[in-house]
Structure formats: structure tokens, C-alpha cells
Design an enzyme around this catalytic site. Structure first.
Site, PDB file in Angstrom:
ATOM      1  N   GLN A 105       0.840  -1.201   0.000  1.00  0.00           N
ATOM      2  CA  GLN A 105       0.000   0.000   0.000  1.00  0.00           C
ATOM      3  C   GLN A 105       0.872   1.247   0.000  1.00  0.00           C
ATOM      4  O   GLN A 105       1.586   1.505   0.965  1.00  0.00           O
ATOM      5  CB  GLN A 105      -0.911  -0.014   1.231  1.00  0.00           C
ATOM      6  CG  GLN A 105      -1.849   1.170   1.359  1.00  0.00           C
ATOM      7  CD  GLN A 105      -2.728   1.051   2.593  1.00  0.00           C
ATOM      8  OE1 GLN A 105      -2.314   0.513   3.605  1.00  0.00           O
ATOM      9  NE2 GLN A 105      -3.942   1.545   2.516  1.00  0.00           N
ATOM     10  N   GLY A 106       0.821   2.034  -1.053  1.00  0.00           N
ATOM     11  CA  GLY A 106       1.637   3.246  -1.173  1.00  0.00           C
ATOM     12  C   GLY A 106       0.853   4.489  -0.804  1.00  0.00           C
ATOM     13  O   GLY A 106       0.463   5.272  -1.684  1.00  0.00           O
ATOM     14  N   TYR A 107       0.624   4.697   0.479  1.00  0.00           N
ATOM     15  CA  TYR A 107      -0.105   5.863   0.966  1.00  0.00           C
ATOM     16  C   TYR A 107       0.835   6.835   1.688  1.00  0.00           C
ATOM     17  O   TYR A 107       1.109   7.935   1.212  1.00  0.00           O
ATOM     18  CB  TYR A 107      -1.226   5.436   1.925  1.00  0.00           C
ATOM     19  CG  TYR A 107      -2.515   5.010   1.288  1.00  0.00           C
ATOM     20  CD1 TYR A 107      -2.598   4.703  -0.068  1.00  0.00           C
ATOM     21  CD2 TYR A 107      -3.678   4.888   2.047  1.00  0.00           C
ATOM     22  CE1 TYR A 107      -3.795   4.304  -0.640  1.00  0.00           C
ATOM     23  CE2 TYR A 107      -4.876   4.491   1.488  1.00  0.00           C
ATOM     24  CZ  TYR A 107      -4.933   4.198   0.145  1.00  0.00           C
ATOM     25  OH  TYR A 107      -6.122   3.804  -0.411  1.00  0.00           O
ATOM     26  N   SER A 108       1.341   6.432   2.846  1.00  0.00           N
ATOM     27  CA  SER A 108       2.091   7.354   3.705  1.00  0.00           C
ATOM     28  C   SER A 108       3.365   7.854   3.042  1.00  0.00           C
ATOM     29  O   SER A 108       4.017   7.145   2.267  1.00  0.00           O
ATOM     30  CB  SER A 108       2.456   6.665   5.023  1.00  0.00           C
ATOM     31  OG  SER A 108       1.306   6.368   5.778  1.00  0.00           O
ATOM     32  N   SER A 138       4.289  -1.509   4.269  1.00  0.00           N
ATOM     33  CA  SER A 138       4.355  -2.882   4.763  1.00  0.00           C
ATOM     34  C   SER A 138       4.561  -3.868   3.619  1.00  0.00           C
ATOM     35  O   SER A 138       3.868  -3.819   2.606  1.00  0.00           O
ATOM     36  CB  SER A 138       3.073  -3.245   5.509  1.00  0.00           C
ATOM     37  OG  SER A 138       2.909  -2.426   6.640  1.00  0.00           O
ATOM     38  N   GLU A 176      -9.920  -1.731   4.938  1.00  0.00           N
ATOM     39  CA  GLU A 176      -8.843  -1.983   5.893  1.00  0.00           C
ATOM     40  C   GLU A 176      -9.382  -2.061   7.307  1.00  0.00           C
ATOM     41  O   GLU A 176      -8.891  -2.841   8.126  1.00  0.00           O
ATOM     42  CB  GLU A 176      -7.794  -0.884   5.802  1.00  0.00           C
ATOM     43  CG  GLU A 176      -6.640  -1.040   6.764  1.00  0.00           C
ATOM     44  CD  GLU A 176      -5.623   0.081   6.647  1.00  0.00           C
ATOM     45  OE1 GLU A 176      -4.434  -0.196   6.807  1.00  0.00           O
ATOM     46  OE2 GLU A 176      -6.025   1.235   6.408  1.00  0.00           O
ATOM     47  N   SER A 207      -3.068   7.818  13.352  1.00  0.00           N
ATOM     48  CA  SER A 207      -2.733   7.886  14.769  1.00  0.00           C
ATOM     49  C   SER A 207      -3.989   8.056  15.625  1.00  0.00           C
ATOM     50  O   SER A 207      -5.046   8.480  15.146  1.00  0.00           O
ATOM     51  CB  SER A 207      -1.781   9.061  15.027  1.00  0.00           C
ATOM     52  OG  SER A 207      -2.464  10.290  14.865  1.00  0.00           O
ATOM     53  N   GLU A 262      -4.595  10.244  17.803  1.00  0.00           N
ATOM     54  CA  GLU A 262      -5.014  11.652  17.846  1.00  0.00           C
ATOM     55  C   GLU A 262      -5.908  11.990  16.652  1.00  0.00           C
ATOM     56  O   GLU A 262      -6.949  12.661  16.788  1.00  0.00           O
ATOM     57  CB  GLU A 262      -3.781  12.568  17.870  1.00  0.00           C
ATOM     58  CG  GLU A 262      -2.970  12.501  19.169  1.00  0.00           C
ATOM     59  CD  GLU A 262      -2.077  11.276  19.243  1.00  0.00           C
ATOM     60  OE1 GLU A 262      -1.496  11.042  20.314  1.00  0.00           O
ATOM     61  OE2 GLU A 262      -1.957  10.547  18.238  1.00  0.00           O
TER      62      GLU A 262
END
Length: 370
Positions: free
Chosen positions: A124-127, A159, A242, A353, A355
Site C-alpha cells: 500500500q503506497g499511501y504514507s 508494509s 482496511e 494515529s 489523535e
């Protein structure tokens, strides 16, 4: 025969006694993704051939159109059999359902069968370094050149990128755009010039996560899910999968971890402490609540916040029940409970996160002002 009974019989026959994968039982899992990858991918193919992957998918795409109850039954039997950790879960649980909902007929024909068979693995290429929980700040760029997209940028915390053949990447395809606008959802082959994967060493000493650098990497113009500029909507659909039914499998793994913590507390004598015994009972009750909420399908942010905070507390409890023995890695090797403690520190950060999840709950679920 019910699906549960069928699954139990098949798993027993393949994982116990003279079963072909008896040697694979218990391999892998969080913080242990380095274990026996080739054996576990062979198991993934074995599952696919027998029809035990992609249970929720339509029959015409290799699934069983299984109900949520039947999926839960399979996950429970899978955990009870101590089956190896899956290597194809990102393909089966994330990109597969996304292509089913938003993909073209050509994309379904090309990408779904090898996921179902266990032949192709995904990441998964998100962050990105400046776009973690704030995913709308994505800066990786892609532009059309002839009949291809050319991609330049960096992804991080990716990951299993080191073993994946494909990546679904959120990229900025409209120059000058910002935030949620101008993003596109691309399917990118990993084995090509212009893609570099660098492992990130974790507290556990393993490298499940990676940095991925795109330097002129290419993918076919047709490997876009949804319309150009509509990537945010597609990406949010993926996040829904997810944190949806696929999390039920994770909860079964949590049950197994909790059982190990209880066994360790009994072995060390920590269970005789009434305070620790109360915390163990509370962990069991909270896991039951998690399972019931998962079946009820509450708001995604609530689900993620709940399980990640619970799992981090379980990791802390796992370390405490070991006493002084938990402070030492024998022969330099972490035991399962030490690994649980270290790896679970990341749970409240990745995939949004705590938050950020609290903000989402406040604004989108409760309707409070920003």
C-alpha cells in the site's frame, strides 16, 4: 456441512499430523513477518487452490460470496488451527475489494485472479514523510507520458514492499493541486527500474516496513482505478475495507496473544496478584466488546482507535507478567511476548494515529466543530 465444519476439517488435514503444511503452523505474524516467507506464500497458493482465499468475493471472481458470519467462522477456525500468518492479506482485503467496487472489467480480469490464487502480492503506497495521518498532503507526483504514467516521489512505512510485486499508490496527478483534489489511484509494478525499496529496521530488529522511492517509475495508463483526480474517494474506499471485515481476522490473532499472556502469567505466578488478575480479566472483556463491535460495524475511526489502544495495553501487560525475565532476550532472540510489547508500540500510530482518529470521531461521527 457448514462452512465452519468444512474449514476445520480442511485446516486439520493440512496443518496437523502428516499434513503437507504441518511444518508451517504458527509461522509469521506482527514483528515476525520475516519468518519463512517462501513457505507462507506456498501456503497462500495452497489456500487459493482449495478455495479458501477471498471468501467474501463474488463467485465469478473466485470467491464464495460468504456472509459475514461465515467469514468470522473461517477466521476463528484459522486461528484455532494456529495456521501461518497470511502473506496475501493486502491483496485480498484491500486492493481486491477496491478493484471489485471501482475497477474496470479489464482490471478485474487482470488483477483479481492472481490475488485469489496467491500468486501476486501487494503493498500500500499511501504514507509519505510529510503525509502520514495527514494523508491529503501527498506529494508523490505522476504525469502521463504517451501511454504510461511516470511516477516520482517517496512512500514510507510501506508494509511488505520488499516482497510485493505490485503497489497501489496515491499520487498527485494535477500540477498545482492541493489536499484532496488532484489525486489519482495508480497500480504500479514494483519489479522495474525506478523503484527502490529500503527496509526500515524496527524495535523488534525485523523489517516489515520499508521506504519506497519512485524515480521515473512507470505503469500503464490504464492502471488507474477510478478517474484521474478522483483518487481520494477511491483511497477512502480502500481504508474502509482496511478497517472493516478484514479486522475480524486480526481480532482472532489478538485472542491467541491474550491466551499466551494468561499462560505466561500463570507460569510466572503473576496471576496470583489480584491487580494483574483484574487487568487480565479486563483485557478479555474488552476483546469481547471489540469482537461484538466489529460484527456491528461501527464507525471506522472508533474501530481503529479501540483495537490499537487495546493492543498496546496488551503489549505492556505481556511484559509485566514476565517479570524480570521479560527484560532479557535469551541468546539475543526476543520471545513472543517481548516482540508483542515492542511491536504494539506502533499500533496507535500507523493506519492513522489515535489523535487523528479522535478528531475524526469528534467531527464526522459526533458532528462537533473542527
Amino acid at each position: 456441512m457448514s462452512l465452519r465444519e468444512e474449514a476445520r476439517a480442511w485446516l486439520t488435514g493440512n496443518l496437523y499430523g502428516s499434513g503437507p503444511f504441518a511444518h508451517a503452523r504458527g509461522l509469521g505474524g506482527p514483528g515476525r513477518e520475516h519468518e519463512a516467507h517462501e513457505v507462507r506464500q506456498a501456503w497462500e497458493r495452497h489456500l487459493g487452490k482449495a478455495g479458501w482465499t477471498c471468501l467474501s468475493w463474488p463467485v465469478e471472481h473466485g470467491g464464495r460470496n460468504a456472509t459475514l458470519a461465515d467469514q468470522v467462522a473461517f477466521y476463528e477456525e484459522y486461528a484455532r488451527a494456529d495456521a501461518p500468518a497470511r502473506v496475501g492479506h493486502i491483496g485480498e482485503g484491500l486492493i481486491g475489494p477496491t478493484i471489485l467496487e471501482h475497477g474496470t472489467a479489464e482490471q478485474k480480469a487482470r488483477f483479481l485472479p492472481p490475488i485469489q490464487r496467491g500468486d501476486e502480492l501487494w503493498c500500500q503506497g499511501y504514507s509519505e514523510p510529510e503525509a502520514g495521518s495527514d494523508l491529503a498532503n501527498v506529494q508523490t507526483k505522476a504525469e502521463i507520458s504517451g501511454n504510461e504514467w511516470v511516477i516520482t516521489g517517496q512512500k514510507v512505512w510501506t508494509s511488505l514492499a520488499h516482497v510485493a510485486g505490485w503497489c497501489f499508490a496515491l499520487c498527485r496527478t494535477e500540477p498545482g493541486s492541493s489536499r484532496h483534489r488532484g489525486l489519482s489511484y495508480l497500480l504500479v509494478p514494483m519489479d522495474q527500474p525506478g523503484v527502490e525499496v529500503r527496509p526500515i529496521v524496527q524495535l523488534t530488529g525485523t523489517s516489515e516496513f520499508n521506504e519506497v522511492f519512485f524515480d521515473g517509475a512507470r505503469t500503464a495508463a490504464g492502471n488507474i482505478v477510478g478517474a484521474p483526480g478522483d483518487g481520494w474517494r477511491v483511497a477512502m474506499a480502500t481504508l474502509g475495507y482496511e478497517r472493516g471485515a478484514s479486522t475480524l481476522g486480526r481480532q482472532i490473532g489478538f485472542r491467541r496473544e491474550l491466551d499466551r499472556v494468561v499462560e505466561a502469567a500463570q507460569a510466572s505466578g503473576a496471576a496470583d496478584d489480584p491487580v494483574l488478575r483484574d487487568r487480565l480479566a479486563r483485557a478479555w472483556l474488552e476483546l469481547e466488546v471489540m469482537r461484538l463491535n466489529g460484527l456491528r460495524d461501527p464507525a471506522m475511526a472508533i474501530t481503529k482507535l479501540y483495537w490499537s489502544e487495546w493492543h498496546r495495553r496488551l503489549g505492556e501487560l505481556a511484559q509485566e507478567v514476565q517479570g524480570r525475565a521479560g527484560l532479557v532476550a535469551e541468546d539475543g532472540e526476543l520471545n513472543d511476548l517481548q516482540r508483542l510489547y515492542l511491536f504494539s508500540r506502533a499500533d496507535t500510530i500507523y493506519a492513522g494515529s489515535s489523535e487523528i482518529q479522535r478528531n475524526l470521531i469528534a467531527e464526522r461521527t459526533l458532528g462537533l466543530p473542527r
